[in-house]
Design a protein around this motif. Structure first.
Motif, short mmCIF file in Angstrom:
data_model
loop_
_atom_site.label_atom_id
_atom_site.label_comp_id
_atom_site.label_asym_id
_atom_site.label_seq_id
_atom_site.Cartn_x
_atom_site.Cartn_y
_atom_site.Cartn_z
N THR A 141 -28.59 12.01 -48.85
CA THR A 141 -30.02 12.13 -48.55
C THR A 141 -30.69 13.24 -49.36
N GLY A 142 -30.02 13.68 -50.42
CA GLY A 142 -30.63 14.64 -51.34
C GLY A 142 -30.55 16.09 -50.93
N ARG A 143 -29.61 16.42 -50.02
CA ARG A 143 -29.47 17.81 -49.58
C ARG A 143 -27.99 18.23 -49.64
N PRO A 144 -27.41 18.23 -50.83
CA PRO A 144 -25.97 18.52 -50.96
C PRO A 144 -25.59 19.94 -50.57
N GLU A 145 -26.56 20.83 -50.50
CA GLU A 145 -26.26 22.21 -50.11
C GLU A 145 -25.85 22.31 -48.63
N LYS A 146 -26.17 21.30 -47.84
CA LYS A 146 -25.76 21.30 -46.43
C LYS A 146 -24.33 20.77 -46.34
N CYS A 147 -23.38 21.66 -46.57
CA CYS A 147 -21.98 21.25 -46.64
C CYS A 147 -21.04 22.21 -45.90
N ARG A 148 -21.60 23.11 -45.10
CA ARG A 148 -20.78 24.04 -44.33
C ARG A 148 -20.79 23.63 -42.85
N PHE A 149 -19.82 24.16 -42.10
CA PHE A 149 -19.68 23.76 -40.71
C PHE A 149 -19.56 24.99 -39.81
N ILE A 150 -19.87 24.78 -38.55
CA ILE A 150 -19.69 25.82 -37.54
C ILE A 150 -18.96 25.23 -36.34
N ALA B 85 -4.18 29.67 -45.12
CA ALA B 85 -5.49 30.25 -45.45
C ALA B 85 -5.93 29.95 -46.88
N PRO B 86 -5.04 30.00 -47.89
CA PRO B 86 -5.50 29.71 -49.26
C PRO B 86 -6.01 28.28 -49.44
N LEU B 87 -5.64 27.38 -48.53
CA LEU B 87 -6.03 25.98 -48.66
C LEU B 87 -7.29 25.64 -47.88
N VAL B 88 -7.71 26.55 -47.01
CA VAL B 88 -8.73 26.23 -46.01
C VAL B 88 -10.06 26.87 -46.37
N ARG B 89 -11.12 26.07 -46.31
CA ARG B 89 -12.47 26.59 -46.47
C ARG B 89 -13.03 26.84 -45.07
N LEU B 90 -12.90 28.06 -44.60
CA LEU B 90 -13.17 28.36 -43.20
C LEU B 90 -14.62 28.12 -42.83
N ALA B 91 -14.79 27.52 -41.66
CA ALA B 91 -16.12 27.39 -41.07
C ALA B 91 -16.48 28.69 -40.36
N ALA B 92 -17.75 28.84 -40.04
CA ALA B 92 -18.19 29.96 -39.22
C ALA B 92 -17.91 29.64 -37.76
N THR B 93 -17.77 30.68 -36.94
CA THR B 93 -17.62 30.50 -35.51
C THR B 93 -18.75 31.21 -34.78
N VAL B 94 -19.19 30.59 -33.70
CA VAL B 94 -20.22 31.17 -32.84
C VAL B 94 -19.61 31.39 -31.46
N PRO B 95 -20.23 32.20 -30.60
CA PRO B 95 -19.61 32.54 -29.32
C PRO B 95 -19.31 31.31 -28.46
N SER B 96 -18.17 31.39 -27.78
CA SER B 96 -17.79 30.32 -26.85
C SER B 96 -18.55 30.48 -25.53
N PRO B 97 -18.94 29.38 -24.91
CA PRO B 97 -19.57 29.45 -23.58
C PRO B 97 -18.56 29.50 -22.44
N THR C 72 -25.92 24.32 -43.51
CA THR C 72 -25.04 23.84 -42.44
C THR C 72 -25.17 22.33 -42.26
N ALA C 73 -24.03 21.65 -42.33
CA ALA C 73 -24.01 20.20 -42.12
C ALA C 73 -23.93 19.86 -40.64
N ALA C 74 -23.01 20.54 -39.92
CA ALA C 74 -22.76 20.12 -38.54
C ALA C 74 -22.15 21.24 -37.71
N LEU C 75 -22.40 21.16 -36.42
CA LEU C 75 -21.69 21.93 -35.40
C LEU C 75 -20.70 20.99 -34.74
N ILE C 76 -19.43 21.41 -34.65
CA ILE C 76 -18.42 20.61 -33.97
C ILE C 76 -17.94 21.38 -32.75
#
Length: 452
Positions: free
Chosen positions: A134-143, A170-182, A215-219
């Motif tokens: 959809t023309g927004r390739p910069e949205k490719c990170r996850f949380i 760790a060298p193989l993984v592109r880490l996502a960000a984490t936000v506080p757990s509820p 950011t692409a998605a929150l999982i």
């Protein structure tokens, strides 16, 4: 064949999952448990001992082992069609299963994998590829949520916040960000579970306000973060997360791999918040604990972004057994059982029966944060007794004592939990509860008189 012979053969040739294999070797071995057959809630070894499957064999077995309805469906399907590739072909079980899952979820397109981690990979790839198309390739990170678990393939590890699973890679993984757990256990004095949920949602909002453009998605796992020690939370968080994802144009991925198919009291856990995610990942109970299968359901909007003349804009993901007819037929038989036996209502009655059976464990002086959601129970074991800390390796010791009492229970850290099949009767509930309590007492007794 006896237990010892089967154990020896397995140790010579099988690399067991999620296991430090040295633990199974002498002199201080934790013995493997060879299983010859299973029926209902029971696992039977080669020498006549039986164990109540209190965790549904890693949360997959919904209606007991060897359920006649699922077995009959598999026999019939094996006589018709064992497998055909799903690229360029289709078959009745995959079509009917996709139709039924669409009706249950409100999401009209199903893509199939083999297991939960595969479903996570599919959802992450679909989300990022959608934004690219959809023309927004910069949205490719996850949380993801602190303490979240979504599988152990490389993409799934990126959104899994449990260090022991990912640090070596760790060298193989592109880490996502984490936000506080509820997690409701994080309540400060005077806070309710809903307060904790709203406080965690404020953390999510703060992060999205700064990073939504990439950011692409929150999982997340709806309602229960299972590998975090059955961390349960208020549905208000899901409502807030859905609203924030809409506001900041971020996909919401509901990982219902463990929480789906009635585990939390509703067919899917996110339904308790009255929301609809952009993606739902399903596996584990999908086939009633018989065959490996996973599915990712998504919206027409996502599907349409891949519908094009250009091959590269399609979703080019597959494996050889995608949408296997036997696995799909087992899933159809599982869904038929939900329709035929009013499972959710029956589970509510069974849960009350198990609540009563578990009461002595719940009231034990070493238990903290006793909790239940649907057919999931959890008890945190206090880290001290007087001035004496718990023995190290509590989970391993507890599991061993539980097996000695004829019960399969495997704590997560210092959290004892039960996730039994949906076919418990009074006798099996009593056996499970007595074994769970006896195993706790035996584990605490390992530390000596300080536990009294």
């Amino acid at each position: 064949m006896d237990n010892a012979a089967m154990m020896a053969r397995s140790l010579r040739h099988v690399w067991h999952p999620c296991t430090q294999m040295k633990l199974h070797q002498a002199p201080a071995a934790v013995p493997l448990v060879p299983i010859a057959r299973a029926e209902g809630v029971w696992l039977h070894d080669f020498e006549g001992r039986r164990y109540l499957d209190g965790i549904s064999s890693w949360w997959v077995n919904l209606f007991g082992h060897g359920h006649p309805h699922i077995k009959a469906a598999l026999r019939d399907q094996l006589d018709r069609l064992d497998h055909v590739m799903l690229a360029g072909f289709t078959h009745q079980p995959v079509v009917e299963l996709s139709e039924r899952l669409a009706a249950l979820t409100g999401l009209g397109h199903a893509f199939y994998g083999s297991d939960g981690a595969s479903a996570t990979e599919i959802a992450l790839k679909m989300s990022a590829h959608y934004w690219r198309n959809t023309g927004r390739p910069e949205k490719c990170r996850f949380i993801g949520l602190a303490g979240g678990y979504h599988g152990e393939t490389v993409g799934a590890l990126a959104v899994t916040d449990i260090a022991i699973f990912r640090e070596a890679y760790a060298p193989l993984v592109r880490l996502a960000a984490t936000v506080p757990s509820p997690d409701a256990r994080n309540a400060q004095p005077g806070e309710s579970a809903a307060d904790v949920a709203r406080r965690a949602a404020a953390g999510l909002q703060s992060w999205l306000a700064q990073h939504h453009a990439q950011t692409a998605a929150l999982i997340l796992e709806p309602m229960v973060q299972c590998a975090a020690g059955m961390a349960m939370y208020n549905a208000a968080y899901l409502r807030e997360a859905r609203a924030l994802c809409d506001r900041y144009e971020v996909h919401l991925i509901a990982d219902e791999i463990a929480t789906g198919f009635g585990r939390t009291g509703t067919m899917f856990a996110h339904q308790q918040a009255g929301i609809q995610p952009d993606f739902i990942c399903l596996s584990k109970g999908l086939t009633g604990g018989t065959l490996p299968l996973s599915a990712v359901l998504t919206t027409d909007t996502v599907y349409d972004a891949f519908y094009d003349d250009e091959m590269a804009r399609g979703f080019l993901h597959s494996h050889s057994y995608t949408g296997n007819p036997l696995a799909c037929r087992a899933a159809l038989a599982t869904l038929e059982l939900f329709e035929q036996t009013d499972v959710l209502a029956r589970n509510a009655e069974q849960a009350l029966l198990l609540d009563q059976a578990f009461a002595p464990l719940t009231q034990h002086p070493s238990v903290r944060h006793a909790r239940r959601l649907g057919m999931i129970w959890a008890w945190d074991i206090d880290g001290t007794a007087g001035e004496k800390p718990l023995l190290p390796h509590f989970a391993r010791r507890y599991a061993s004592h539980a097996m000695a009492h004829g019960v399969l229970l495997r704590p997560i850290g210092n959290t004892v939990y039960a996730m039994p099949p949906y076919v418990m009767d009074a006798a099996s509930a009593d056996h499970l509860a007595r074994g769970a309590l006896a195993a706790l007492e035996a584990t605490l007794a390992d530390e000596g008189p300080a536990h009294g």
